[in-house]
Design a protein around this motif. Sequence first.
Motif, PDB file in Angstrom:
ATOM      1  N   ASP A   1     -22.555 -11.184   1.653  1.00 22.71           N
ATOM      2  CA  ASP A   1     -23.235 -11.143   2.948  1.00 22.71           C
ATOM      3  C   ASP A   1     -24.145  -9.915   3.042  1.00 22.71           C
ATOM      4  O   ASP A   1     -25.270 -10.000   3.541  1.00 22.71           O
ATOM      5  CB  ASP A   1     -22.225 -11.100   4.103  1.00 22.71           C
ATOM      6  CG  ASP A   1     -21.414 -12.377   4.236  1.00 22.71           C
ATOM      7  OD1 ASP A   1     -21.881 -13.440   3.788  1.00 22.71           O
ATOM      8  OD2 ASP A   1     -20.298 -12.292   4.793  1.00 22.71           O
ATOM      9  N   VAL A   2     -23.652  -8.785   2.575  1.00 24.91           N
ATOM     10  CA  VAL A   2     -24.436  -7.547   2.612  1.00 24.91           C
ATOM     11  C   VAL A   2     -25.650  -7.673   1.691  1.00 24.91           C
ATOM     12  O   VAL A   2     -26.766  -7.312   2.072  1.00 24.91           O
ATOM     13  CB  VAL A   2     -23.577  -6.323   2.224  1.00 24.91           C
ATOM     14  CG1 VAL A   2     -24.429  -5.071   2.113  1.00 24.91           C
ATOM     15  CG2 VAL A   2     -22.455  -6.122   3.232  1.00 24.91           C
TER      16      VAL A   2
ATOM     17  N   SER B   1     -26.609  -9.949 -13.063  1.00 24.38           N
ATOM     18  CA  SER B   1     -26.125  -8.935 -13.992  1.00 24.38           C
ATOM     19  C   SER B   1     -27.016  -9.018 -15.227  1.00 24.38           C
ATOM     20  O   SER B   1     -27.649 -10.052 -15.480  1.00 24.38           O
ATOM     21  CB  SER B   1     -24.664  -9.198 -14.355  1.00 24.38           C
ATOM     22  OG  SER B   1     -24.543 -10.417 -15.052  1.00 24.38           O
ATOM     23  N   ASN B   2     -27.081  -7.955 -15.988  1.00 28.86           N
ATOM     24  CA  ASN B   2     -27.979  -7.939 -17.144  1.00 28.86           C
ATOM     25  C   ASN B   2     -27.556  -8.894 -18.250  1.00 28.86           C
ATOM     26  O   ASN B   2     -28.320  -9.145 -19.167  1.00 28.86           O
ATOM     27  CB  ASN B   2     -28.147  -6.522 -17.687  1.00 28.86           C
ATOM     28  CG  ASN B   2     -29.084  -5.704 -16.814  1.00 28.86           C
ATOM     29  OD1 ASN B   2     -29.780  -6.235 -15.954  1.00 28.86           O
ATOM     30  ND2 ASN B   2     -29.094  -4.404 -17.030  1.00 28.86           N
ATOM     31  N   ASP B   3     -26.334  -9.469 -18.140  1.00 30.32           N
ATOM     32  CA  ASP B   3     -25.947 -10.490 -19.115  1.00 30.32           C
ATOM     33  C   ASP B   3     -26.234 -11.895 -18.596  1.00 30.32           C
ATOM     34  O   ASP B   3     -25.793 -12.881 -19.172  1.00 30.32           O
ATOM     35  CB  ASP B   3     -24.505 -10.328 -19.574  1.00 30.32           C
ATOM     36  CG  ASP B   3     -23.507 -10.339 -18.441  1.00 30.32           C
ATOM     37  OD1 ASP B   3     -23.913 -10.492 -17.271  1.00 30.32           O
ATOM     38  OD2 ASP B   3     -22.305 -10.206 -18.716  1.00 30.32           O
ATOM     39  N   GLY B   4     -27.028 -11.993 -17.503  1.00 29.75           N
ATOM     40  CA  GLY B   4     -27.529 -13.282 -17.049  1.00 29.75           C
ATOM     41  C   GLY B   4     -26.680 -14.009 -16.028  1.00 29.75           C
ATOM     42  O   GLY B   4     -26.958 -15.164 -15.718  1.00 29.75           O
ATOM     43  N   ILE B   5     -25.672 -13.362 -15.478  1.00 32.36           N
ATOM     44  CA  ILE B   5     -24.821 -13.994 -14.469  1.00 32.36           C
ATOM     45  C   ILE B   5     -25.433 -13.753 -13.088  1.00 32.36           C
ATOM     46  O   ILE B   5     -25.667 -12.608 -12.699  1.00 32.36           O
ATOM     47  CB  ILE B   5     -23.390 -13.413 -14.501  1.00 32.36           C
ATOM     48  CG1 ILE B   5     -22.784 -13.527 -15.893  1.00 32.36           C
ATOM     49  CG2 ILE B   5     -22.511 -14.079 -13.439  1.00 32.36           C
ATOM     50  CD1 ILE B   5     -22.644 -14.927 -16.416  1.00 32.36           C
ATOM     51  N   GLY B   6     -25.698 -14.828 -12.349  1.00 31.57           N
ATOM     52  CA  GLY B   6     -26.233 -14.701 -11.003  1.00 31.57           C
ATOM     53  C   GLY B   6     -25.193 -14.099 -10.068  1.00 31.57           C
ATOM     54  O   GLY B   6     -24.062 -14.581 -10.004  1.00 31.57           O
ATOM     55  N   LEU B   7     -25.555 -13.038  -9.369  1.00 30.06           N
ATOM     56  CA  LEU B   7     -24.651 -12.389  -8.421  1.00 30.06           C
ATOM     57  C   LEU B   7     -24.914 -12.830  -6.996  1.00 30.06           C
ATOM     58  O   LEU B   7     -23.995 -12.909  -6.189  1.00 30.06           O
ATOM     59  CB  LEU B   7     -24.798 -10.859  -8.517  1.00 30.06           C
ATOM     60  CG  LEU B   7     -24.554 -10.245  -9.894  1.00 30.06           C
ATOM     61  CD1 LEU B   7     -24.874  -8.756  -9.876  1.00 30.06           C
ATOM     62  CD2 LEU B   7     -23.114 -10.488 -10.331  1.00 30.06           C
ATOM     63  N   SER B   8     -26.172 -13.113  -6.673  1.00 31.71           N
ATOM     64  CA  SER B   8     -26.550 -13.558  -5.340  1.00 31.71           C
ATOM     65  C   SER B   8     -27.952 -14.148  -5.423  1.00 31.71           C
ATOM     66  O   SER B   8     -28.720 -13.795  -6.311  1.00 31.71           O
ATOM     67  CB  SER B   8     -26.537 -12.385  -4.350  1.00 31.71           C
ATOM     68  OG  SER B   8     -26.792 -12.838  -3.039  1.00 31.71           O
ATOM     69  N   SER B   9     -28.255 -15.045  -4.485  1.00 32.10           N
ATOM     70  CA  SER B   9     -29.604 -15.586  -4.447  1.00 32.10           C
ATOM     71  C   SER B   9     -30.097 -15.641  -3.011  1.00 32.10           C
ATOM     72  O   SER B   9     -29.306 -15.604  -2.068  1.00 32.10           O
ATOM     73  CB  SER B   9     -29.663 -16.975  -5.086  1.00 32.10           C
ATOM     74  OG  SER B   9     -28.903 -17.900  -4.344  1.00 32.10           O
TER      75      SER B   9
ATOM     76  N   VAL C   1     -29.610  -7.488   2.833  1.00 38.20           N
ATOM     77  CA  VAL C   1     -30.597  -6.558   2.263  1.00 38.20           C
ATOM     78  C   VAL C   1     -31.795  -7.351   1.729  1.00 38.20           C
ATOM     79  O   VAL C   1     -32.950  -6.991   1.976  1.00 38.20           O
ATOM     80  CB  VAL C   1     -29.981  -5.679   1.155  1.00 38.20           C
ATOM     81  CG1 VAL C   1     -31.050  -4.899   0.406  1.00 38.20           C
ATOM     82  CG2 VAL C   1     -28.940  -4.734   1.736  1.00 38.20           C
ATOM     83  N   LEU C   2     -31.515  -8.442   1.009  1.00 39.03           N
ATOM     84  CA  LEU C   2     -32.600  -9.272   0.480  1.00 39.03           C
ATOM     85  C   LEU C   2     -33.458  -9.818   1.618  1.00 39.03           C
ATOM     86  O   LEU C   2     -34.690  -9.742   1.575  1.00 39.03           O
ATOM     87  CB  LEU C   2     -32.042 -10.420  -0.362  1.00 39.03           C
ATOM     88  CG  LEU C   2     -31.352 -10.024  -1.664  1.00 39.03           C
ATOM     89  CD1 LEU C   2     -30.684 -11.246  -2.301  1.00 39.03           C
ATOM     90  CD2 LEU C   2     -32.304  -9.371  -2.631  1.00 39.03           C
ATOM     91  N   ASP C   3     -32.824 -10.356   2.650  1.00 34.18           N
ATOM     92  CA  ASP C   3     -33.551 -10.946   3.768  1.00 34.18           C
ATOM     93  C   ASP C   3     -34.366  -9.892   4.520  1.00 34.18           C
ATOM     94  O   ASP C   3     -35.543 -10.104   4.821  1.00 34.18           O
ATOM     95  CB  ASP C   3     -32.580 -11.643   4.715  1.00 34.18           C
ATOM     96  CG  ASP C   3     -33.290 -12.400   5.823  1.00 34.18           C
ATOM     97  OD1 ASP C   3     -34.262 -13.125   5.520  1.00 34.18           O
ATOM     98  OD2 ASP C   3     -32.881 -12.261   6.989  1.00 34.18           O
TER      99      ASP C   3
END
Length: 134
Positions: free
Chosen positions: A6-7, A29-37, A11-13
């Motif tokens: 949510d945080v 993450s730098n290994d390609g895992i999406g953390l948030s969109s 911040v993105l919004d």
Amino acid sequence: MTTNNDVIYSVLDNNLSRIAGIEGAVLLSNDGIGLSSYLLDRDRAERMAAAASGVAATMKAISREVEGGQVIRQLVETDDRYLCIVACGEGSTLIVVTSRKARLGELGGEAVRTAQALGEWLGTPERGQSPASS
């Protein structure tokens, strides 16, 4: 209860919604895992995260080769879109996608400010590294 996601979304919004033509963003993450969109469906965000991690790693390698220091941001222009890839904290990357309506200076500046805001408290360690202890 407010979660980290949510945080991150807030911040993105708050930062990216100011950019003309914003189409979405992915924090990974730098290994390609999406953390948030932001403004993207999950499947598209995951594909972008995987692809962007390779681009970010390539640019870091090139910068090391030319002794250029830390990569601040990468701007990619395509026929129909702009992409801005920015380092975000330790081990994370932010990719922002806009239409060609965006002004490059505004896109680059807001993407860097957003990454800095997230990076102050988001320290995703690279694989094989442990978080710094306080």
